[in-house]
Design an enzyme around this catalytic site. Structure first.
Site: not given
Length: 445
Positions: A132, A134, A137, A150, A170
């Site tokens: 994840d 991005k 994070n 995260d 995402t």
């Protein structure tokens, strides 16, 4: 007013909020060090069958010890809650910087990308895939160094298991093979996300960005994007090797690190010798632990909004310049924003509720706290906003607004629209003009 102490930590204000957890600022009373405390309700994670995932997140964060990864200090538990004590990173999200500046220089983008790749390579060597990655994070410390946070969707490589099968992350940052619902290599998928992040850093916008998912997935699967004219030819060449829709031919981390563009001004992160990590306590935090770990004292807050003193207000404003509380003409919005009103607290709450409902959001309100919930623009997940009203002076109230779920850029757009419907209750001191953010001529709070 709520007073709380968890073990040796004095717990302060909420600084972040997610679907299953709140993050609060806390202070270690033994050392005076500030920490971030992630608070999870056991009932919630049991209800949503999140036990294994939370255990995995805690285990992973204990395993990864790298200067460009948020550090987990310890884990505590009460009969009802789990407390994850994390390094407190003060520089905000990298995404805030992108929203503020529009795009970063190639030199600055490369520095962040180098730190990102160093940390991701370290994770992969530990058998950890983030899944994840991005800008939301990616945090920045006080020296401007990148910190990955995260690990809630991360996966640990298991003995004899080569491919992962869970679709997560995402959509705009997810590799095409992850979207195909077939097995995928976690390392190659993370590399793709790193490429999207590098593009966003340098361009100021996403390479794949459509409002409807079918079109978005089609463009991702075909790697249908183009690099802006201001990208150097070396950067463009590297990004195209990273955003290769075929994971078998996509460039690997070792080749990224050897690339001429990556090597410019590259200083490898020195993280010293690996520490031995004991995971025995991870299972223990889910057992029934008596309340000796946690002591709480609660006051009666039914009389009205919580009172915020000047020190807390200055702390939340990150300095003595409080102009952002009053000037609605600021050109960017962070994931946590505030405004001031002179209307009665009950009027503020009812107005927020009315405006939220007019925007098609589900409203939940209690004790001068509110949550607005809806579906994200591309219908790929939940969009949620948390609000709280504080009394900062007689007849003067501050409304704290935080993104609780969803994309930060979507929150940025939402907040501007939201505030445009609240102009009649937002107060701006007469001393602040549209061309000035100084509070020097404004009445004191």
């Amino acid at each position: 007013m709520v007073m709380r102490k968890v073990g040796k930590y004095e717990v302060g204000r909420t600084i972040g909020e997610g679907t299953f957890a709140k993050v609060k600022f806390a202070k270690n009373t033994d050392t005076g060090e500030g920490v971030a405390m992630k608070v999870l309700a056991k009932s919630s994670i049991l209800k949503h069958k999140m036990v294994d995932q939370i255990k995995m997140e805690i285990s992973i964060m204990k395993l990864v010890r790298h200067p460009n990864i948020v550090r987990l200090h310890e884990v505590l538990a009460s009969q009802t809650k789990i407390y994850i004590i994390l390094e407190f990173v003060t520089g905000g999200e990298l995404f805030d910087k992108i929203v503020h500046q529009g795009r970063l220089s190639e030199r600055e983008s490369r520095r962040y990308f180098q730190q990102l790749i160093d940390a991701v390579e370290y994770c992969h060597k530990k058998g950890v895939y983030h899944r994840d990655l991005k800008p939301e994070n990616l945090l920045l410390d006080s020296q401007g160094n990148l910190k990955i946070s995260d690990f809630g969707l991360s996966a640990l490589r298991r003995q004899g298991v080569e491919l992962l099968h869970t679709t997560c992350g995402t959509p705009n940052y997810v590799a095409p093979e992850v979207l195909s619902h077939k097995g995928y290599d976690g390392s190659a998928a993370d590399v793709w996300s790193c490429g999207v992040i590098l593009y966003v850093l340098m361009a100021g916008y996403l390479p794949f960005n459509e409002t409807d998912l079918p079109t978005l997935y089609k463009k991702i699967n075909a790697a249908e994007f183009s690099c802006p004219s201001w990208f150097s030819s070396e950067a463009t060449a590297l990004i195209k090797k990273i955003l290769d829709p075929d994971p078998d031919t996509r460039i690997r981390i070792e080749d990224i690190k050897n690339h001429e563009w990556f090597q410019k001004n590259y200083v490898a992160a020195g993280h010293g010798r690996d520490e031995s990590v004991n995971l025995d306590d991870v299972q223990a935090v889910f057992d029934d632990i008596e309340d000796q770990y946690v002591s709480e004292q609660r006051g009666n807050n039914d009389m009205g909004p919580l009172i915020m003193n000047a020190f807390e207000m200055i702390t939340l404003s990150q300095g003595l310049n409080l102009s952002a509380l009053f000037d609605r003409r600021q050109d960017y919005v962070k994931r946590q924003t505030r405004f001031v009103s002179r209307e009665p607290a009950k009027v503020i709450i009812s107005t927020l509720e009315t405006v939220g409902e007019s925007m098609g959001l589900k409203v939940r309100a209690r004790n001068y706290k509110m949550r607005l919930e809806g579906v994200s623009a591309n219908k790929a997940g939940q969009f949620a906003i948390a609000l709280e009203v504080f009394e900062v002076a007689p007849d003067l109230f501050m409304v704290d607004v935080r993104k609780a779920a969803g994309d930060t850029l979507e929150y940025h757009k939402f907040y501007k629209q939201f505030c445009s419907k609240l102009e009649h209750i937002i107060w701006s001191p007469s001393g602040i003009s549209s061309k000035s953010e100084s509070l020097s001529r404004a009445p004191s709070c």
